[in-house]
Enzyme design. Structure first.
Site, PDB file in Angstrom:
ATOM      1  N   GLU A 433     -10.796  32.298-111.577  1.00  0.00           N
ATOM      2  CA  GLU A 433     -11.359  33.632-111.697  1.00  0.00           C
ATOM      3  C   GLU A 433     -11.328  34.090-113.158  1.00  0.00           C
ATOM      4  OE1 GLU A 433      -9.863  36.430-108.905  1.00  0.00           O
ATOM      5  OE2 GLU A 433      -9.952  35.044-107.220  1.00  0.00           O
ATOM      6  N   GLU A 447      -7.053  34.090-113.167  1.00  0.00           N
ATOM      7  CA  GLU A 447      -6.105  33.310-112.358  1.00  0.00           C
ATOM      8  C   GLU A 447      -6.836  32.162-111.680  1.00  0.00           C
ATOM      9  OE1 GLU A 447      -4.446  35.291-108.946  1.00  0.00           O
ATOM     10  OE2 GLU A 447      -6.228  36.532-108.686  1.00  0.00           O
ATOM     11  N   ASN A 449      -6.813  30.527-107.925  1.00  0.00           N
ATOM     12  CA  ASN A 449      -6.336  30.621-106.548  1.00  0.00           C
ATOM     13  C   ASN A 449      -6.238  29.226-105.947  1.00  0.00           C
ATOM     14  OD1 ASN A 449      -5.910  33.414-105.926  1.00  0.00           O
ATOM     15  ND2 ASN A 449      -8.109  33.711-106.115  1.00  0.00           N
ATOM     16  N   ARG A 451      -6.331  27.586-103.216  1.00  0.00           N
ATOM     17  CA  ARG A 451      -6.726  27.427-101.800  1.00  0.00           C
ATOM     18  C   ARG A 451      -8.222  27.661-101.699  1.00  0.00           C
ATOM     19  NH1 ARG A 451      -7.657  32.712-100.569  1.00  0.00           N
ATOM     20  NH2 ARG A 451      -6.439  34.259-101.690  1.00  0.00           N
TER      21      ARG A 451
END
Length: 469
Positions: A433, A447, A449, A451
């Protein structure tokens, strides 16, 4: 099939007639399929198997087109197996009845034929793999579980010619069973687990590992939420020889810490917004962690340290808890007085979490890149999404592709995401992101993520790639 409820159901008898006609057509097709299944002709059996797979995929909303040469070979192989083992009706009888009306159900029998299992192993071997995944535990419920099974079955049908090439074992709470949840109907088998809060079931790592071992699964699908970002889950599964479909525990632990993630991003030369850890780079130590002396330099541990960092970075600033998320542990401050108040609030919202500070990027867009990494150090970027429409730091809807960034700029974002993914040995699907400043055309790491996110169907719509599979 229940009639559609709402305004559309009041359009007259014509719509109801069409609905009843569609239901009747499905029943007739099912009857014809059953009658054909009793024939003894080898050619009929081969054609029937393709038709059964096509009709079954249609009822699940799957494409009926055949695109894989490997699938055609698999179908012929299965036809030979059917000819040598008996009538098609025998195979059809081994299909389980999926719709559970109560929790007192007999355990369905296996639906994977020997021919399909062999073709799956051949598919893996031809591509240099050494671990066919034939049986998966779905450690989630609701939409995450339903979408995973539908997507993987679609892949199995289009690639191997058998929608049931992979078996699914679901975990089901009493609440899910009483609600006759869709994901239970789709699973081949289910295991009842305790109800109540998710720490009793879908977020209970020891329970997930126990079920996985008892059911003899090859892999565990975590979905999103629940235990999907608990590093102890992949670590625990690895100890019992079960594959976790996602990143390893070490990488997940690093990315779950926003301070560590930003240091790793800077190390991979991914642009970062001015923050309390400006310029810090690090190689992982023997334990696979950021060395403490570097990690601590990025933290703000007291109000005075926070004020000093804010004055260096420049107001307005965002104070964040490294272990926060979902709108918790994040506050914006325009001046020193607000910062002192927010320091106490963030400390209380995420107790014990390290804190850090970032400059507020005004009028920024929130863009993200979908990435997938493998065990061999390869990584691909699959376009991206714009998730700027948010309320209280929670995404409301996403759109793609993100058109606010130019093609060249977004390509740089994709390349940066790939570098980060490869530098940390990330495996599986994830999302990098960014904050994007439309006025300057600059982007900054936010960040990663670790998953597959709930919004992944946007990427599927853009790229045509089946993300869960």
């Amino acid at each position: 099939t229940p009639l559609t409820r709402g305004p559309i159901s009041r359009t007259g008898k014509g719509l109801r007639g069409l609905q009843y006609a569609a239901s009747a057509a499905i029943l007739i097709a099912t009857f014809v399929t059953y009658q054909l299944a009793t024939t003894s002709s080898t050619e009929s059996k081969w054609g029937l198997e393709a038709a059964v797979s096509a009709s079954r995929s249609a009822t699940m909303g799957l494409p009926t087109r055949v695109v894989s040469p490997f699938m055609r070979t698999a179908l012929k192989s299965k036809a030979s197996a059917i000819s040598s083992t008996g009538s098609m009706s025998h195979i059809a009888q081994e299909r389980p009845s999926f719709r559970p009306e109560s929790k007192n159900l007999l355990k369905p029998r296996s639906v994977v034929s020997q021919a399909t299992a062999a073709s799956l192993e051949e598919y893996v071997k031809e591509r240099g793999g050494d671990r066919p995944i034939k049986r998966i535990l779905i450690a989630n419920n609701g939409m995450a579980a339903t979408k995973a099974m539908l997507s993987m079955r679609q892949w199995a049908f289009l690639t191997l010619g058998d929608v049931n090439a992979i078996e699914f074992v679901a975990m089901a709470t009493p609440e899910d069973l009483n609600a006759n949840a869709e994901f239970i109907r789709l699973a081949n088998e289910y295991v009842e687990v305790p109800g109540g809060k998710n720490s009793n079931n879908y977020a209970n790592v020891p329970l997930i590992c126990k079920v996985a071992q008892e059911q003899g699964v090859d892999a565990v699908w975590p979905g999103w939420g629940h235990a999907s970002e608990k590093p102890e889950l992949p670590d625990s599964l690895d100890k019992i020889g079960v594959k976790f479909i996602g990143p390893g525990g070490r990488v997940m632990s690093l990315l779950g810490d926003k301070i560590a993630a930003n240091i790793l991003a800077q190390t991979a030369e991914v642009p970062s917004i001015p923050w309390s850890g400006d310029g810090l780079k690090a190689d992982l130590n023997e334990e696979g962690r950021i060395p403490d002396e570097i990690f601590n330099k990025a933290m703000v541990t007291t109000e005075e340290e926070a004020v000093a960092a804010a004055e260096r970075i420049g107001f307005p600033v965002m104070l964040k808890a490294s272990e926060g998320g979902g709108g918790k542990g994040i506050r914006m401050s325009d001046n020193v007085e607000e910062l002192r108040t927010n320091f106490v609030q963030v400390s209380n919202e995420v107790p014990g979490s390290p804190m850090f500070m970032m400059q507020l990027c005004k009028e920024a867009r929130h863009l993200e890149v979908q990435i997938v990494g493998d065990a061999h150090g390869n990584a691909v970027a699959l376009n991206g999404r714009d998730c700027s429409t948010q309320r209280r730091f929670q995404k409301i809807f996403e759109e793609g592709p993100p058109i606010i960034a130019s093609k060249d700029t977004f390509q740089l974002m994709e390349r940066a995401a790939q570098r980060l993914t490869q530098s940390i040995g990330y495996q599986g699907a994830g999302t990098v992101e960014y904050l994007f400043n439309a006025a300057t055309g600059k982007f900054y790491f936010l960040e990663l993520n670790p998953r597959l996110q709930v919004e992944h169907p946007v990427t599927e719509g853009i790229t045509g790639i089946n993300m869960p599979a």
